[in-house]
Design a protein around this motif. Sequence first.
Motif, PDB file in Angstrom:
ATOM      1  N   ILE A  84      -2.106   5.960   8.821  1.00  0.00           N
ATOM      2  CA  ILE A  84      -3.437   5.370   8.999  1.00  0.00           C
ATOM      3  C   ILE A  84      -3.329   3.859   8.853  1.00  0.00           C
ATOM      4  CG2 ILE A  84      -5.796   5.275   8.123  1.00  0.00           C
ATOM      5  CD1 ILE A  84      -5.396   8.191   7.194  1.00  0.00           C
ATOM      6  N   LEU A  85      -3.540   3.172   9.973  1.00  0.00           N
ATOM      7  CA  LEU A  85      -3.353   1.721  10.043  1.00  0.00           C
ATOM      8  C   LEU A  85      -4.661   0.962  10.152  1.00  0.00           C
ATOM      9  CD1 LEU A  85      -0.500   1.740  12.731  1.00  0.00           C
ATOM     10  CD2 LEU A  85      -0.229   1.822  10.256  1.00  0.00           C
ATOM     11  N   GLU A  86      -5.715   1.646  10.569  1.00  0.00           N
ATOM     12  CA  GLU A  86      -6.999   0.980  10.791  1.00  0.00           C
ATOM     13  C   GLU A  86      -8.134   1.849  10.271  1.00  0.00           C
ATOM     14  OE1 GLU A  86      -7.110   0.305  15.039  1.00  0.00           O
ATOM     15  OE2 GLU A  86      -6.541  -1.791  14.739  1.00  0.00           O
ATOM     16  N   ALA A  87      -9.243   1.214   9.963  1.00  0.00           N
ATOM     17  CA  ALA A  87     -10.427   1.919   9.469  1.00  0.00           C
ATOM     18  C   ALA A  87     -11.161   2.628  10.602  1.00  0.00           C
ATOM     19  CB  ALA A  87     -11.375   0.920   8.807  1.00  0.00           C
ATOM     20  N   SER A  88     -11.919   3.669  10.230  1.00  0.00           N
ATOM     21  CA  SER A  88     -12.881   4.256  11.171  1.00  0.00           C
ATOM     22  C   SER A  88     -14.083   3.324  11.290  1.00  0.00           C
ATOM     23  CB  SER A  88     -13.364   5.619  10.673  1.00  0.00           C
ATOM     24  OG  SER A  88     -12.308   6.513  10.485  1.00  0.00           O
ATOM     25  N   GLU A  89     -14.538   2.835  10.127  1.00  0.00           N
ATOM     26  CA  GLU A  89     -15.653   1.898  10.043  1.00  0.00           C
ATOM     27  C   GLU A  89     -15.423   1.020   8.816  1.00  0.00           C
ATOM     28  OE1 GLU A  89     -19.702   3.581  10.851  1.00  0.00           O
ATOM     29  OE2 GLU A  89     -18.628   5.496  10.703  1.00  0.00           O
ATOM     30  N   TYR A  90     -16.350   0.092   8.605  1.00  0.00           N
ATOM     31  CA  TYR A  90     -16.259  -0.790   7.434  1.00  0.00           C
ATOM     32  C   TYR A  90     -17.556  -0.725   6.636  1.00  0.00           C
ATOM     33  CZ  TYR A  90     -11.960  -2.713   9.283  1.00  0.00           C
ATOM     34  OH  TYR A  90     -10.665  -2.848   9.729  1.00  0.00           O
ATOM     35  N   ILE A  91     -17.406  -0.739   5.314  1.00  0.00           N
ATOM     36  CA  ILE A  91     -18.568  -0.721   4.431  1.00  0.00           C
ATOM     37  C   ILE A  91     -18.587  -1.994   3.592  1.00  0.00           C
ATOM     38  CG2 ILE A  91     -18.592   1.800   4.354  1.00  0.00           C
ATOM     39  CD1 ILE A  91     -17.385   1.628   1.522  1.00  0.00           C
ATOM     40  N   THR A  92     -19.698  -2.216   2.923  1.00  0.00           N
ATOM     41  CA  THR A  92     -19.848  -3.391   2.075  1.00  0.00           C
ATOM     42  C   THR A  92     -19.489  -3.053   0.623  1.00  0.00           C
ATOM     43  OG1 THR A  92     -22.152  -2.869   1.587  1.00  0.00           O
ATOM     44  CG2 THR A  92     -21.723  -4.241   3.538  1.00  0.00           C
ATOM     45  N   GLU A  93     -19.376  -4.083  -0.181  1.00  0.00           N
ATOM     46  CA  GLU A  93     -19.132  -3.889  -1.614  1.00  0.00           C
ATOM     47  C   GLU A  93     -20.276  -3.092  -2.230  1.00  0.00           C
ATOM     48  OE1 GLU A  93     -16.904  -4.041  -4.968  1.00  0.00           O
ATOM     49  OE2 GLU A  93     -16.308  -5.098  -3.117  1.00  0.00           O
ATOM     50  N   LEU A  94     -21.503  -3.352  -1.778  1.00  0.00           N
ATOM     51  CA  LEU A  94     -22.663  -2.615  -2.268  1.00  0.00           C
ATOM     52  C   LEU A  94     -22.573  -1.141  -1.875  1.00  0.00           C
ATOM     53  CD1 LEU A  94     -25.390  -2.845  -3.744  1.00  0.00           C
ATOM     54  CD2 LEU A  94     -26.458  -3.264  -1.497  1.00  0.00           C
ATOM     55  N   GLY A  95     -22.125  -0.883  -0.649  1.00  0.00           N
ATOM     56  CA  GLY A  95     -21.963   0.488  -0.188  1.00  0.00           C
ATOM     57  C   GLY A  95     -20.932   1.239  -1.015  1.00  0.00           C
ATOM     58  N   LEU A  96     -19.879   0.539  -1.418  1.00  0.00           N
ATOM     59  CA  LEU A  96     -18.857   1.141  -2.273  1.00  0.00           C
ATOM     60  C   LEU A  96     -19.435   1.476  -3.649  1.00  0.00           C
ATOM     61  CD1 LEU A  96     -15.931   1.903  -3.042  1.00  0.00           C
ATOM     62  CD2 LEU A  96     -15.490  -0.534  -3.421  1.00  0.00           C
ATOM     63  N   LYS A  97     -20.207   0.540  -4.203  1.00  0.00           N
ATOM     64  CA  LYS A  97     -20.751   0.725  -5.548  1.00  0.00           C
ATOM     65  C   LYS A  97     -21.838   1.800  -5.587  1.00  0.00           C
ATOM     66  CE  LYS A  97     -19.903  -3.981  -7.264  1.00  0.00           C
ATOM     67  NZ  LYS A  97     -20.540  -5.242  -7.705  1.00  0.00           N
ATOM     68  N   LYS A  98     -22.601   1.927  -4.520  1.00  0.00           N
ATOM     69  CA  LYS A  98     -23.757   2.819  -4.513  1.00  0.00           C
ATOM     70  C   LYS A  98     -23.475   4.192  -3.899  1.00  0.00           C
ATOM     71  CE  LYS A  98     -26.756  -0.093  -6.313  1.00  0.00           C
ATOM     72  NZ  LYS A  98     -27.457   0.184  -7.592  1.00  0.00           N
ATOM     73  N   SER A  99     -22.217   4.520  -3.733  1.00  0.00           N
ATOM     74  CA  SER A  99     -21.876   5.830  -3.165  1.00  0.00           C
ATOM     75  C   SER A  99     -20.733   6.451  -3.960  1.00  0.00           C
ATOM     76  CB  SER A  99     -21.480   5.687  -1.690  1.00  0.00           C
ATOM     77  OG  SER A  99     -20.215   5.051  -1.576  1.00  0.00           O
ATOM     78  N   ALA A 100     -20.388   7.682  -3.592  1.00  0.00           N
ATOM     79  CA  ALA A 100     -19.320   8.405  -4.284  1.00  0.00           C
ATOM     80  C   ALA A 100     -17.939   8.052  -3.768  1.00  0.00           C
ATOM     81  CB  ALA A 100     -19.543   9.910  -4.131  1.00  0.00           C
ATOM     82  N   THR A 101     -17.859   7.246  -2.714  1.00  0.00           N
ATOM     83  CA  THR A 101     -16.547   6.927  -2.169  1.00  0.00           C
ATOM     84  C   THR A 101     -15.736   6.080  -3.148  1.00  0.00           C
ATOM     85  OG1 THR A 101     -15.399   6.250  -0.156  1.00  0.00           O
ATOM     86  CG2 THR A 101     -17.132   4.779  -0.953  1.00  0.00           C
ATOM     87  N   LYS A 102     -14.418   6.140  -3.013  1.00  0.00           N
ATOM     88  CA  LYS A 102     -13.505   5.386  -3.878  1.00  0.00           C
ATOM     89  C   LYS A 102     -12.579   4.561  -2.998  1.00  0.00           C
ATOM     90  CE  LYS A 102     -14.888   8.028  -7.398  1.00  0.00           C
ATOM     91  NZ  LYS A 102     -15.650   9.059  -6.620  1.00  0.00           N
ATOM     92  N   LEU A 103     -12.162   3.414  -3.521  1.00  0.00           N
ATOM     93  CA  LEU A 103     -11.197   2.588  -2.796  1.00  0.00           C
ATOM     94  C   LEU A 103      -9.793   3.080  -3.134  1.00  0.00           C
ATOM     95  CD1 LEU A 103     -10.759   0.242  -0.871  1.00  0.00           C
ATOM     96  CD2 LEU A 103     -10.670  -1.288  -2.857  1.00  0.00           C
ATOM     97  N   LEU A 104      -9.100   3.568  -2.129  1.00  0.00           N
ATOM     98  CA  LEU A 104      -7.753   4.107  -2.299  1.00  0.00           C
ATOM     99  C   LEU A 104      -6.733   3.051  -1.886  1.00  0.00           C
ATOM    100  CD1 LEU A 104      -8.420   7.537  -0.530  1.00  0.00           C
ATOM    101  CD2 LEU A 104      -8.463   7.082  -2.995  1.00  0.00           C
ATOM    102  N   PRO A 105      -5.717   2.822  -2.700  1.00  0.00           N
ATOM    103  CA  PRO A 105      -4.723   1.805  -2.336  1.00  0.00           C
ATOM    104  C   PRO A 105      -3.810   2.270  -1.208  1.00  0.00           C
ATOM    105  CG  PRO A 105      -4.072   2.920  -4.356  1.00  0.00           C
ATOM    106  CD  PRO A 105      -5.441   3.422  -4.016  1.00  0.00           C
ATOM    107  N   ALA A 106      -3.253   1.312  -0.486  1.00  0.00           N
ATOM    108  CA  ALA A 106      -2.250   1.635   0.527  1.00  0.00           C
ATOM    109  C   ALA A 106      -1.147   2.473  -0.107  1.00  0.00           C
ATOM    110  CB  ALA A 106      -1.671   0.350   1.113  1.00  0.00           C
ATOM    111  N   LYS A 107      -0.608   3.383   0.668  1.00  0.00           N
ATOM    112  CA  LYS A 107       0.440   4.336   0.270  1.00  0.00           C
ATOM    113  C   LYS A 107      -0.123   5.549  -0.460  1.00  0.00           C
ATOM    114  CE  LYS A 107       3.481   1.568   2.039  1.00  0.00           C
ATOM    115  NZ  LYS A 107       4.009   1.846   3.393  1.00  0.00           N
TER     116      LYS A 107
END
Length: 258
Positions: A84-107
Amino acid sequence: MSINKNLDELCHLIFKYYFIDFIPFQNNEFIDTEIGEIPKGWNITTVGDILDCKLGGTPSRSNENYWGGDIAWINSGKVNEFRILEASEYITELGLKKSATKLLPAKTTVIAITGATLGQISLLEIDSCANQSVIGVIPNKKYPYEFVYPLISSILFDLLKHQTGGAQQHINKNNVESFKIVSPPENIISEYKNIVSSLYSQISANCFEIENLTKLRDTLLPKLMSGEIDVSKINCDLKYEINNLTLKLKNKLIEVVI
């Protein structure tokens, strides 16, 4: 078969040689465990005991402030990709904070856990969030991604035996975390990593190179075909360089196709 897939298969075979067939340790003493014989001094543990597993999520589509930022986010369809080299879409910092998604590191190794993509795995080459149909298994200092990625691949068949649901089969985060695995001594993992790390690095480099070449081809060739780039006024030496570059692009795309 492409160079990348051959290299990937070789990495998986080396993992199997070390951690499934135990070939380098055949002269060692083995002990019986609940999941079979393993070399003495090795342990039985679970994925969740040694690795951090994160379930993704999706920011609300009704809030435009959550989308269009600079944080990569993938859907489960991306897990069909070799890397996986590219995103499907992009979200904002607010979107990250206000949802259940997590930022996963490369690898991070990502697993699709539901629907048509159930059981697909891939490796993130970028930092990215994911949706709720994806679990990320994050490597760490003791268990590097070169160990984690083929480990998850090796248990996938048995892991999928836990799938439930009616029309849409799925597995859950607990299924992944509670799955029993063999944990080798740290020095053995380091020995293995020294063998395969250059192979994984080459795969990654090839992936990004082919992506860049593909973008260059897709940008350059339509302009040449449409006449937007007028080659009639270009001197012979430069024409030769363009033709040579085009040939290299074609050869490289054939050689390292993903």
